[in-house]
Design a protein around this motif. Structure first.
Motif, PDB file in Angstrom:
ATOM      1  N   ILE A  96       0.871  -1.198  -0.092  1.00  0.00           N
ATOM      2  CA  ILE A  96      -0.103   0.093   0.123  1.00  0.00           C
ATOM      3  C   ILE A  96       0.699   1.138   0.146  1.00  0.00           C
ATOM      4  N   ALA A  97       2.145   1.210   0.713  1.00  0.00           N
ATOM      5  CA  ALA A  97       2.917   2.278   0.969  1.00  0.00           C
ATOM      6  C   ALA A  97       3.556   2.543  -0.730  1.00  0.00           C
ATOM      7  N   ALA A 198      12.178  -0.414   0.983  1.00  0.00           N
ATOM      8  CA  ALA A 198      13.148  -0.850   2.029  1.00  0.00           C
ATOM      9  C   ALA A 198      12.589  -2.062   2.746  1.00  0.00           C
ATOM     10  N   ALA A 199      11.610  -2.686   2.155  1.00  0.00           N
ATOM     11  CA  ALA A 199      10.567  -3.701   2.880  1.00  0.00           C
ATOM     12  C   ALA A 199      11.294  -4.517   3.817  1.00  0.00           C
ATOM     13  N   THR A 222      10.062   3.680   1.139  1.00  0.00           N
ATOM     14  CA  THR A 222       8.671   2.948   1.722  1.00  0.00           C
ATOM     15  C   THR A 222       9.433   1.582   2.326  1.00  0.00           C
ATOM     16  N   ALA A 223       8.847   1.051   3.333  1.00  0.00           N
ATOM     17  CA  ALA A 223       8.893  -0.269   3.991  1.00  0.00           C
ATOM     18  C   ALA A 223       7.717  -0.849   4.353  1.00  0.00           C
ATOM     19  N   SER A 224       8.223  -2.066   4.888  1.00  0.00           N
ATOM     20  CA  SER A 224       7.184  -3.167   5.924  1.00  0.00           C
ATOM     21  C   SER A 224       7.756  -2.658   7.225  1.00  0.00           C
ATOM     22  N   THR A 225       6.856  -2.861   8.114  1.00  0.00           N
ATOM     23  CA  THR A 225       7.252  -2.663   9.655  1.00  0.00           C
ATOM     24  C   THR A 225       7.328  -3.787  10.140  1.00  0.00           C
ATOM     25  N   HIS A 226       7.449  -4.928   9.516  1.00  0.00           N
ATOM     26  CA  HIS A 226       7.356  -6.332  10.435  1.00  0.00           C
ATOM     27  C   HIS A 226       8.240  -7.247   9.716  1.00  0.00           C
ATOM     28  N   ILE A 237       6.179   5.200   4.964  1.00  0.00           N
ATOM     29  CA  ILE A 237       6.760   6.109   4.072  1.00  0.00           C
ATOM     30  C   ILE A 237       7.635   7.300   4.690  1.00  0.00           C
ATOM     31  N   VAL A 238       8.884   7.116   4.342  1.00  0.00           N
ATOM     32  CA  VAL A 238       9.508   8.286   5.000  1.00  0.00           C
ATOM     33  C   VAL A 238      10.299   9.057   3.834  1.00  0.00           C
TER      34      VAL A 238
END
Ligand SMILES: Cc1ncc(COP(=O)(O)O)c(C=O)c1O
Length: 431
Positions: A96-97, A198-199, A222-226, A237-238
């Motif tokens: 989604i990001a 950077a998932a 963008t990344a996943s946090t898990h 998103i940073v």
């Protein structure tokens, strides 16, 4: 089945899953992790039942005053740990990001240049996934087999020729870092933005053992946090660039999420704080463990990808198991011995091999979180050797795996804090 039997069945299945995956298996899936008990306690809260469409303090709902506070704090901690000025946690997953970033940077019919699938591109970067769903044209950089990476010279020429709206780096089978600096320069020379997905490596970046793409020229990450970042499932998103970040952040809601699953916010905030405090130690151990697992596997007769480059710079190890029956067969065999992995295409595989590719992909981030060190990686390699090369009894190996795993049940790299006074609000985990 009666109603009470059905109820019993639902609870039993869920409990069995928890017991199996939390206490009896070695999880080597590179895209997963576990939260600390503290983060889990803050995940299972009333926030999971609430809505907070919009931005903090500018909601379309009442009842969100504490959600506003926690969302601001979570974004602040994510900015800090990411070394980025701006953070948005509304995307409920990495995909989604990506969707929010891609759609903001390009319209239907525009072009994007992406890393090739052999260099790890995720399906969301391709015509088969999010990029295709948005009608954005996919143009692949070429691949250099010698270095398991993007062919930089050709990629630079391609970007200059195609002048896409954006370029995507970052990958799923991701052993060695993509050349961010060179690609950023080429992208910027044609006014394209560089998006870094950077998932997989977000925990390595926030732990300071993988170069931060934002400091090398990426415009947005963008990344996943898990995954290597051991928080709740979600996306982030940073960016350091206000003019890039602002429109993206404005679009996540209402384009791609309505509600953003609010119980993620306190759990993500705690995980960010854990990474600020323990991230370097954790991420360093992850990379040491991955290298060690690769070397042990080689010494025990496995064909590990990337020998010339030291096998891996990330949390992942990729093995060519074609001669052992192929990725599908090997992953299934390992699962029956309680070692959880996934089959994966290797760079030399053609896309039609997706059902039974030549490889399996291993990730050590979760077992590292449970405190495993280099010697423990050799034990894992020894189980794999006994099963796949020596063809010893699967049952015997499974029992050894369960016994081994029972020594690693406590999540490390977290705070020791007593939640006692808040316990009446805690929803217990079923384990
Ligand atoms: C590079 C990359 N990007 C994005 C994703 C998707 O992340 P999520 O599962 O959070 O949507 C993945 C998933 O593994 C991935 O490997």
């Amino acid at each position: 089945m009666s109603e009470s039997q059905t109820l019993e069945e639902i609870i039993k299945i869920t409990y069995s899953h928890n017991k199996w995956r939390r206490t009896e298996t070695l999880n080597l899936i590179p895209s997963e992790n576990v939260m600390s008990p503290l983060a889990e306690s803050l995940y299972l809260t009333d926030m999971m039942s609430r809505y907070a469409e919009g931005k903090p303090y500018k909601r379309y709902y009442q009842g969100t005053k504490f959600v506003d506070e926690i969302e601001v704090l979570a974004n602040k901690l994510i900015s800090q740990v990411s070394n980025a000025k701006y953070s948005d946690l509304k995307a409920t997953s990495g995909t989604i990001a990506n969707a929010a970033v891609f759609r903001t940077l390009a319209n239907c019919g525009d072009k994007a240049v992406i890393a090739p699938v052999q260099a790890g591109a995720h399906v969301s970067h391709t015509r088969f996934g999010t990029l295709g769903a948005l009608g954005i044209k996919q143009i692949d950089m070429s691949y250099d087999q010698e270095i398991y990476n993007i062919d930089v010279d050709n990629a630079v020429k391609l970007i200059e020729k195609e002048a896409p709206k954006f370029v995507v780096l970052g990958g799923s089978l991701y052993l060695f870092p993509h050349p961010v600096k060179e690609i950023a320069e080429a992208a910027h020379s044609v006014n394209a933005q560089l998006v870094y997905d950077a998932a997989h490596v977000y925990g390595l970046i926030t732990g300071g053992v993988w170069e931060n793409p934002l400091s090398q020229g990426a415009d947005v990450m963008t990344a996943s946090t898990h995954k290597t970042f051991p928080g709740p499932q979600g996306g982030v998103i940073v960016s350091n660039e206000e003019e890039v970040f602002k429109p993206i952040s404005k679009n996540v809601f209402p384009w791609f999420v309505s509600n953003h699953h609010l119980h993620r916010l306190p759990a993500t905030a705690v995980t960010a704080l854990e990474m600020i405090k323990f991230g370097h130690e954790y991420a360093s151990q992850i990379v040491k463990n991955a290298k060690s697992l690769a070397e042990s596997l080689v010494s025990r007769g496995f064909k590990v990808i990337g020998e010339e480059l030291g096998y891996t710079s990330s949390h992942q190890v990729a093995i060519n198991v074609k001669e052992l029956g192929g990725g599908a067969y090997v992953a299934k065999e390992l699962e029956e011995a309680n070692i959880i992995t996934n089959k994966n295409l290797l760079p030399q595989d053609t896309p039609d091999k997706v059902e039974n590719p030549s490889g399996i992909r291993l990730g050590v981030q979760e077992m590292t979180r449970y405190g495993m060190k280099e010697d423990d990686m050799d034990r894992i390699a020894s189980f794999m050797e006994s099963l796949l090369i020596r063809k010893e009894s699967k049952d015997k190996i499974k029992h050894e795996v369960i016994e081994f795993r029972s020594q690693f049940l406590e999540v490390k790299y977290t705070f020791n804090i007593d939640l006692g006074k808040y316990s009446s609000f805690k929803i217990p985990m079923l384990i």
